[in-house]
Design an enzyme around this catalytic site. Structure first.
Site, PDB file in Angstrom:
ATOM      1  N   GLU A 158       0.804  -1.207   0.000  1.00 32.22           N
ATOM      2  CA  GLU A 158       0.000   0.000   0.000  1.00 32.22           C
ATOM      3  C   GLU A 158       0.847   1.272   0.000  1.00 32.22           C
ATOM      4  OE1 GLU A 158      -2.538   0.567   3.348  1.00 32.22           O
ATOM      5  OE2 GLU A 158      -3.543   2.248   2.394  1.00 32.22           O
ATOM      6  N   ASP A 159       1.916   1.284   0.786  1.00 36.92           N
ATOM      7  CA  ASP A 159       2.633   2.538   1.006  1.00 36.92           C
ATOM      8  C   ASP A 159       3.959   2.650   0.256  1.00 36.92           C
ATOM      9  OD1 ASP A 159       0.602   3.186   2.686  1.00 36.92           O
ATOM     10  OD2 ASP A 159       1.673   2.664   4.535  1.00 36.92           O
TER      11      ASP A 159
END
Ligand code: MN
Length: 741
Positions: free
Chosen positions: A90-91
């Site tokens: 996600e990051d």
């Protein structure tokens, strides 16, 4: 050359990593350790330039989530790896495919689930949130670990929530208390649930939280003194018996104290169960049950137990796997104190719930109630008509409503929702048992169908073949398992009754010689202000619509023209009355009797007994000629017959009974009077002994001293009936006797 600060950070990261390996150690092989290292290195590299809002290196977060997963939830290597990698896709620039290539399909699927549900709560409207929650649970049903890691993630974020801006704190806190804490509760993660609740409460109601927190703290010294005094003799005995143990005093969570104060509207001082004493025994599994009971005996040697508050969840564990002995005893100062006794193994399950189960069950989840629950959730989620908002309401209801645990007569445990009744219990065993349930014995006492059950109740269902579900039963039950069969039965019953009502109505139409046609039916429905035929038939079946309505609709209202509803024209006069001027000579010469002789030897003239007035020999009767030439015999005071006679005297046959002692007719009478002992015996004596009459049925109903009875008997004629009535009148208490027409 890295700065001293950076070096310190590197050192700290390694310390935390080694700590993670240490808590994983009991369950990890060498290969597991290598995999964890691989995941840690990847996460460290991926997040290397990122910082948390606290200013700390970002890697602290995945490391901590992994530690919570392993240590506080009790998850294994796969979960530790996924926890370490949970924010990577996600990051950072890493893709799911890279994760799959490095760690395999299982890990990739879980990471995918975690990535998808993360950030789903950013939407503002409630419906979107609910829909997202639905999605999250859909994902969760693929692999439970997704939701457990998500809970670990949320727990760490809640623990470090203070670093967030205030409005974000509120949003995350309310989400936590609305969704995550109940979810943790349902999954049996009691320790995490309490902590999430307390942390959310702390951020949402900081003033109240602090006040209660301080009160708990202020009363701590006194409580400690009390507890020390209370446990001293128990400690001594345990030491004397050389039982390895830990005694804890567990204080209620701040949030649950507040809940209790609010719900019961009491001040802090009156929350009596602020803490419970927990005795945890470090004994081998095979001896844990006997040791727990041994310690129970030892505790109750010192303090008098409240026998209503004893719970043996060891012999029969709760449905969610909870095992312990609970008792509440009277302390020397007159205060009730709850004492929980359990083994170290039981204690871990109690704190970590299902997750701890998996640990003990070696990954085999086959029998856990969680699987059943997840299957149910999956079903719900996959049904296309399930509305997300309804679903979340249902779900929350299920989460918050506590369960009760009750027993069959054989001692089998049955889990039911709070407020479940005897009828719910009956249906939980089998729909057949529920359908035939007439009541139950709860703890050996007779109770009705809608009796609410309590935990610990033992229920023996009483059934009868005669019993059938009633529509009011809907109000008695809460479980879907009970509601569904009642609904099906009531619906089918309605159909059956409507069909019976229809044929009854048809017969009534026929009796009045009204054609059972759609126009006539419509007219009748219109008259009764009923729009659906089925409802008309049901009312006929129930007796709320009868002859009187038919008469008012077709006969009285229409006056002279009522006969246009007749099924057939009465043109053929088979047995004309001699007094009728319309008769022809021809018919006179046929020498048909002016009087129809009625008797049992019906070979001569066939006749039917009219069901509307049920005449018996001795009654004044007339014969009515039907369309097929058959004659129906009515009593002369019978309403349809009177109407008929008044208009169509020439279609009526005068009739007279021929005496025949061997024939018996059914007659009914009602009896009313004051009830007393021996009343039934006196009545039956007169009928069978004195008069030698056969009783077909006798029902007596008494309300506040007044009885009303219906008696049907086989008699020969009206004389005998009159004798019977006269004799019954002599019985003390009988006030009124009427013949039923
Ligand atoms: Mn995270």
């Amino acid at each position: 050359m890295p700065s001293a600060e950076a070096l310190n950070e590197k050192k700290e990261i390694l310390i935390r990593y080694r700590n993670l390996l240490r808590v994983c150690k009991p369950r990890t092989t060498r290969d597991d350790k290598l995999l964890i290292r691989k995941a840690f290195n990847l996460a460290l590299e991926a997040h290397k330039d990122m910082r948390r809002r606290t200013g700390e290196p970002y890697i602290y977060h995945p490391l901590e989530v992994a530690r919570i997963s392993a240590e506080e939830i009790g998850l294994g290597t796969t979960s530790v790896i996924c926890s370490l990698l949970h924010d990577v896709v996600e990051d950072t620039d890493y893709t799911l495919e890279e994760i799959r290539a490095l760690f395999g399909d299982k890990v990739a699927r879980i990471i995918d689930g975690l990535t998808k549900i993360s950030g789903l709560f950013d939407n503002k409207t409630e419906s979107l949130q609910a829909e997202n929650f639905r999605k999250m649970l859909l994902t969760l049903s693929d692999d439970v670990r997704v939701i457990l890691i998500k809970l670990a993630d949320r727990l760490h974020n809640m623990r470090t929530l203070t670093s967030m801006p205030i409005e974000k704190q509120l949003k995350i806190a309310s989400e936590t208390s609305f969704l995550y804490a109940p979810l943790a509760h349902r999954l049996g993660l009691y320790a995490i649930k309490s902590e999430l609740e307390d942390l959310a409460f702390k951020h949402m109601e900081p003033d109240i939280f602090e006040t209660i927190f301080n009160m708990v703290k202020e009363s701590e010294q006194e409580r400690k003194r009390f507890i020390a005094k209370f446990i001293a003799p128990i400690r001594r005995d345990l030491a004397a018996q050389k039982i390895d143990n830990t005694i804890l005093a567990r204080t209620k969570s701040i949030y649950s104290i507040w809940e209790k104060m609010r719900k019961k509207e009491i001040p802090f001082e009156e929350v009596f169960d602020l803490f419970a004493i927990r005795i945890v025994l470090n004994v081998p599994t095979e001896r844990e049950k006997s040791e727990c009971f041994n310690v129970y005996a030892l505790v109750t040697d010192h303090y008098r137990p409240n026998k209503d508050r004893f719970r043996d969840w060891i012999s029969i564990p709760k449905a969610n796997g909870y095992e312990a002995l609970h008792t509440t005893v009277m302390s020397n100062t007159g205060k009730w104190v709850e004492v929980q006794i359990r083994s170290k193994r039981m204690d871990e399950i109690a704190e970590k719930g299902y997750a701890a189960h998996w640990k003990y069950k070696d990954g085999n989840q086959g029998e856990s109630g969680l699987e059943d629950w997840l299957a149910k959730i999956r079903e719900l989620l996959q049904s296309p008509e399930s509305n997300a908002l309804d679903f979340i309401e249902d779900f929350k209801l299920n989460l918050f409503s506590d369960e009760i645990y009750v027993f069959t007569p054989k001692g089998d445990l049955v889990t039911l929702p709070m407020k479940a009744t005897t009828l719910d219990f009956a249906y939980s065993i089998h729909s057949h048992i529920g359908n035939n349930c007439i009541g139950a014995k709860v703890n050996h006492k007779l109770v009705p169908l809608n009796h609410p059950l309590k935990s610990g109740d033992q229920i023996e269902v009483i059934t009868s073949d005669k019993q059938t579900p009633k529509s009011e039963w809907f109000d008695y039950v809460t479980t879907a398992k009970a509601k569904a069969p009642i609904k099906i039965y009531v619906k089918e019953e309605r159909k059956k009754h409507a069909a019976e009502g229809k044929s009854k109505l048809k017969a009534m139409f026929e009796e009045y010689h009204i054609e059972f046609s759609t126009p006539n039916l419509n007219k009748f429905m219109h008259f009764k202000k009923i729009t659906i035929p089925a409802n008309l038939y049901l009312e006929v079946y129930n007796g709320t619509i009868g002859y009187k309505d038919l008469k008012t609709c077709f006969i009285e209202k229409e006056g002279e023209t009522w006969f246009r509803y007749l099924k057939f024209p009465f043109t053929k006069i088979l047995h004309p009355d001699s007094s009728d001027p319309s008769k022809t000579k021809e018919s006179k010469e046929k020498e048909k009797p002016k009087t129809l002789l009625l008797e049992s030897q019906v070979e001569k003239i066939s006749y039917n007994i009219a069901p509307c007035c049920n005449p018996i020999p001795g009654d004044d009767v007339i014969g009515l000629i039907e369309k097929n030439g058959e004659i129906t015999v009515h009593r002369t005071n019978c309403e349809p017959a009177v109407i008929f006679m008044s208009k169509y005297g020439n279609k009526v046959v005068k009739s007279k009974w021929v005496n025949n002692d061997t024939i018996r007719f059914l007659a009914g009478i009602t009896i009313k009077g004051f009830d007393r002992m021996g009343m039934i015996r006196d009545i039956t004596n007169i009928i069978s002994k004195d008069l030698n009459i056969n009783i077909r049925s006798l029902t007596l109903e008494t309300t506040s001293g007044i009885f009303e009875g219906v008696l049907t008997v086989y008699i020969q004629n009206t004389d005998q009936l009159k004798t019977l009535i006269d004799n019954l009148k002599t019985v003390t208490g009988i006030e009124r006797i009427n013949r039923i027409n």
